[in-house]
Write a protein that holds these residues in place. Structure first.
Motif, PDB file in Angstrom:
ATOM      1  N   GLU A   1      -3.351 -16.320  -8.854  1.00 49.89           N
ATOM      2  CA  GLU A   1      -3.881 -15.229  -9.851  1.00 49.89           C
ATOM      3  C   GLU A   1      -3.310 -14.308 -10.405  1.00 49.89           C
ATOM      4  O   GLU A   1      -3.425 -12.960 -10.430  1.00 49.89           O
ATOM      5  N   GLY A   2      -1.884 -14.148  -9.018  1.00 54.98           N
ATOM      6  CA  GLY A   2      -1.073 -13.271  -9.904  1.00 54.98           C
ATOM      7  C   GLY A   2      -0.105 -13.032  -8.503  1.00 54.98           C
ATOM      8  O   GLY A   2       0.349 -13.713  -7.521  1.00 54.98           O
ATOM      9  N   VAL A   3       0.674 -11.549  -8.125  1.00 52.70           N
ATOM     10  CA  VAL A   3       0.980 -11.769  -6.537  1.00 52.70           C
ATOM     11  C   VAL A   3       0.778 -10.037  -6.301  1.00 52.70           C
ATOM     12  O   VAL A   3       0.403  -9.202  -7.344  1.00 52.70           O
ATOM     13  N   GLU A   4       0.550  -9.812  -5.354  1.00 51.19           N
ATOM     14  CA  GLU A   4       0.746  -8.272  -4.959  1.00 51.19           C
ATOM     15  C   GLU A   4       1.620  -7.687  -4.777  1.00 51.19           C
ATOM     16  O   GLU A   4       2.823  -7.928  -3.742  1.00 51.19           O
ATOM     17  N   ILE A   5       1.485  -6.124  -5.041  1.00 52.57           N
ATOM     18  CA  ILE A   5       3.108  -5.132  -4.749  1.00 52.57           C
ATOM     19  C   ILE A   5       2.555  -4.324  -4.450  1.00 52.57           C
ATOM     20  O   ILE A   5       1.839  -3.654  -4.337  1.00 52.57           O
ATOM     21  N   SER A   6       3.241  -3.983  -3.145  1.00 50.68           N
ATOM     22  CA  SER A   6       3.190  -2.775  -2.006  1.00 50.68           C
ATOM     23  C   SER A   6       4.048  -2.342  -1.723  1.00 50.68           C
ATOM     24  O   SER A   6       5.044  -2.394  -1.539  1.00 50.68           O
ATOM     25  N   GLU A   7       3.322  -1.123  -1.536  1.00 53.63           N
ATOM     26  CA  GLU A   7       5.214  -0.292  -0.176  1.00 53.63           C
ATOM     27  C   GLU A   7       5.223  -0.774   0.759  1.00 53.63           C
ATOM     28  O   GLU A   7       4.654  -1.407   1.532  1.00 53.63           O
ATOM     29  N   MET A   8       6.547  -0.726   1.190  1.00 64.25           N
ATOM     30  CA  MET A   8       7.600  -1.620   1.918  1.00 64.25           C
ATOM     31  C   MET A   8       6.865  -0.398   3.465  1.00 64.25           C
ATOM     32  O   MET A   8       8.319   0.932   3.456  1.00 64.25           O
ATOM     33  N   VAL A   9       6.190  -0.548   4.264  1.00 61.77           N
ATOM     34  CA  VAL A   9       6.162  -0.073   5.336  1.00 61.77           C
ATOM     35  C   VAL A   9       7.511   0.171   6.976  1.00 61.77           C
ATOM     36  O   VAL A   9       8.062  -0.781   6.549  1.00 61.77           O
ATOM     37  N   GLN A  10       7.754   1.615   6.991  1.00 57.57           N
ATOM     38  CA  GLN A  10       8.793   1.596   8.352  1.00 57.57           C
ATOM     39  C   GLN A  10       8.718   0.496   9.123  1.00 57.57           C
ATOM     40  O   GLN A  10       6.987   1.096   9.381  1.00 57.57           O
ATOM     41  N   PRO A  11       9.253  -0.035   9.554  1.00 58.50           N
ATOM     42  CA  PRO A  11       8.673  -0.326  11.079  1.00 58.50           C
ATOM     43  C   PRO A  11       8.154   0.837  11.795  1.00 58.50           C
ATOM     44  O   PRO A  11       8.079   1.786  12.259  1.00 58.50           O
ATOM     45  N   GLY A  12       7.092  -0.541  12.804  1.00 61.36           N
ATOM     46  CA  GLY A  12       6.506   0.342  13.776  1.00 61.36           C
ATOM     47  C   GLY A  12       4.901   0.236  14.419  1.00 61.36           C
ATOM     48  O   GLY A  12       4.728  -1.603  14.159  1.00 61.36           O
TER      49      GLY A  12
END
Length: 107
Positions: A80-91
């Protein structure tokens, strides 16, 4: 962040290379890209994930690689496509799931 006060990474769905680049720019680098397909349950096994993408060129390369990998590894999949998400910091990470179970009655 949503109304519960729990931070949720920014995320957009893209269906083309061009919309992937625009989405990544709107979210802000670095980003993560993940294939969107109900037919691909284990996205990393199918080569459907790219992490820590830093610029437009990396997004373009990742989009092409994800599509190629998923078509080779799961040929029957409807992508269906791709999801683009912000890269979160480790935690600390939390995954929440829910389902309707007739044993407990319907709402």
């Amino acid at each position: 962040m949503n109304i519960t006060g729990i931070p949720i990474p920014k995320s957009l769905i893209a269906m083309t290379i061009e919309s992937s680049v625009k989405s990544a720019a709107a979210i802000g680098y670095p980003v993560v890209m993940k294939v969107v397909s109900k037919d691909i349950l284990h996205k990393s096994d199918a080569g459907g994930i790219a992490l820590d993408l830093e610029n437009n060129e990396e997004v373009i390369d990742a989009y092409e690689a994800i599509m190629r990998n998923c078509r080779e590894n799961v040929p029957h999949a409807v992508i269906e496509g791709v999801e683009i998400s912000e890269m979160v910091q480790p935690g600390t990470e939390m995954i929440v799931g829910a389902r309707i179970d007739n044993t407990f009655g319907l709402p």
